[in-house]
Design an enzyme around this catalytic site. Structure first.
Site, mmCIF file in Angstrom:
data_model
loop_
_atom_site.group_PDB
_atom_site.id
_atom_site.type_symbol
_atom_site.label_atom_id
_atom_site.label_comp_id
_atom_site.label_asym_id
_atom_site.label_seq_id
_atom_site.Cartn_x
_atom_site.Cartn_y
_atom_site.Cartn_z
ATOM 1 N N TYR A 219 0.833 -1.207 0.000
ATOM 2 C CA TYR A 219 0.000 0.000 0.000
ATOM 3 C C TYR A 219 0.870 1.262 0.000
ATOM 4 C CZ TYR A 219 -3.945 3.021 1.349
ATOM 5 O OH TYR A 219 -4.919 3.993 1.383
ATOM 6 N N LYS B 122 0.893 4.190 -2.908
ATOM 7 C CA LYS B 122 0.546 5.575 -2.621
ATOM 8 C C LYS B 122 1.750 6.504 -2.765
ATOM 9 C CE LYS B 122 -3.798 4.868 -1.809
ATOM 10 N NZ LYS B 122 -4.836 5.410 -2.701
#
Length: 244
Positions: free
Chosen positions: A155, A159
């Protein structure tokens, strides 16, 4: 009567995406609400927008699938030649685990949905924005992409990639009056953080509370407006002071 401008929100049917869809609809945009599978949530979002006097179209397709993105967006922006003034890259998933236990599928699913989709959608939409010499591209990242979080190697990578890519995108498109910015939420009251133990998290947040989707949407609304015309390539955190 002046024709409404269009805003496309990926993953726009619930959580932060729903709040953004409503915010932009109330700002006068016709919102194109993309979603993957939850028909009930999407229809609820559309109804909420229409009850408030706004207008919305539902676009059901998987932003992580290149062919589906092409199939659904090219006819709108190239064949029908509809304008697109605002793009919000919001679609995202989590598959948390320590890298020692993280499967290849966990890595691939997150990178495809969070980062590959940014490229697939932004490529098509920015091409249309370049032709019209105007646009706002706003991508939703996360504190995890700025500071890193335990169990979120995939993640955080996705991002962080969005943040870096947006800075390059901002440079490429600036001369065409197109801005590209990132909003990086911290812990926000959505389904994605329901598994989080707030007693452990709150001590690390100076404001001592979880944020709301509407607080994120308000920043997106500003970045989508003409008032943000001299802001590009920036990361605006909405995290209660958790990361500065």
């Amino acid at each position: 009567m002046e024709e409404k401008k269009n805003a496309l929100i990926t993953g726009g049917s619930k959580g932060i995406g729903r709040a953004i869809s409503i915010e932009l609809a109330m700002s006068g945009y016709h919102v194109m609400v993309n979603y993957h599978s939850d028909d009930d949530a999407a229809n609820t979002t559309k109804e909420m927008i229409e009850e408030k006097g706004g207008s919305a179209t539902l676009l059901k397709f998987n932003v992580a699938n290149h062919d589906e993105v092409q199939q659904h967006l090219l006819p709108i922006f190239e064949e029908q030649k509809q304008g697109i003034e605002v793009l919000v890259n919001n679609a995202g998933i989590i598959r948390d685990n320590s890298i020692v236990w993280m499967s290849k599928d966990n890595w691939d699913d997150v990178i495809r949905t969070n980062l590959d989709a940014f490229f697939y959608v932004s490529k098509i939409v920015s091409k249309r924005m370049v032709k019209q010499k105007y646009g706002r591209i706003i991508s939703i990242a996360s504190t995890s992409g700025q500071a890193g979080m335990r169990g979120q190697v995939n993640y955080s990578a996705s991002k962080g990639g969005i943040i870096a890519a947006t800075k390059s995108l901002a440079i490429e498109l600036a001369s065409r009056k197109i801005t590209a910015n990132v909003v990086a939420p911290g812990f926000i009251d959505t389904e994605m953080v329901q598994h989080v133990d707030q007693e452990k998290v709150l001590p690390h947040i100076p404001m001592k509370r979880i944020g709301t989707p509407e607080e994120v949407a308000a920043v997106v609304g500003f970045l989508a407006s003409a008032k943000s015309s001299y802001i590009t390539g920036q990361v605006i955190a909405v995290n209660g002071g958790m990361y500065m």
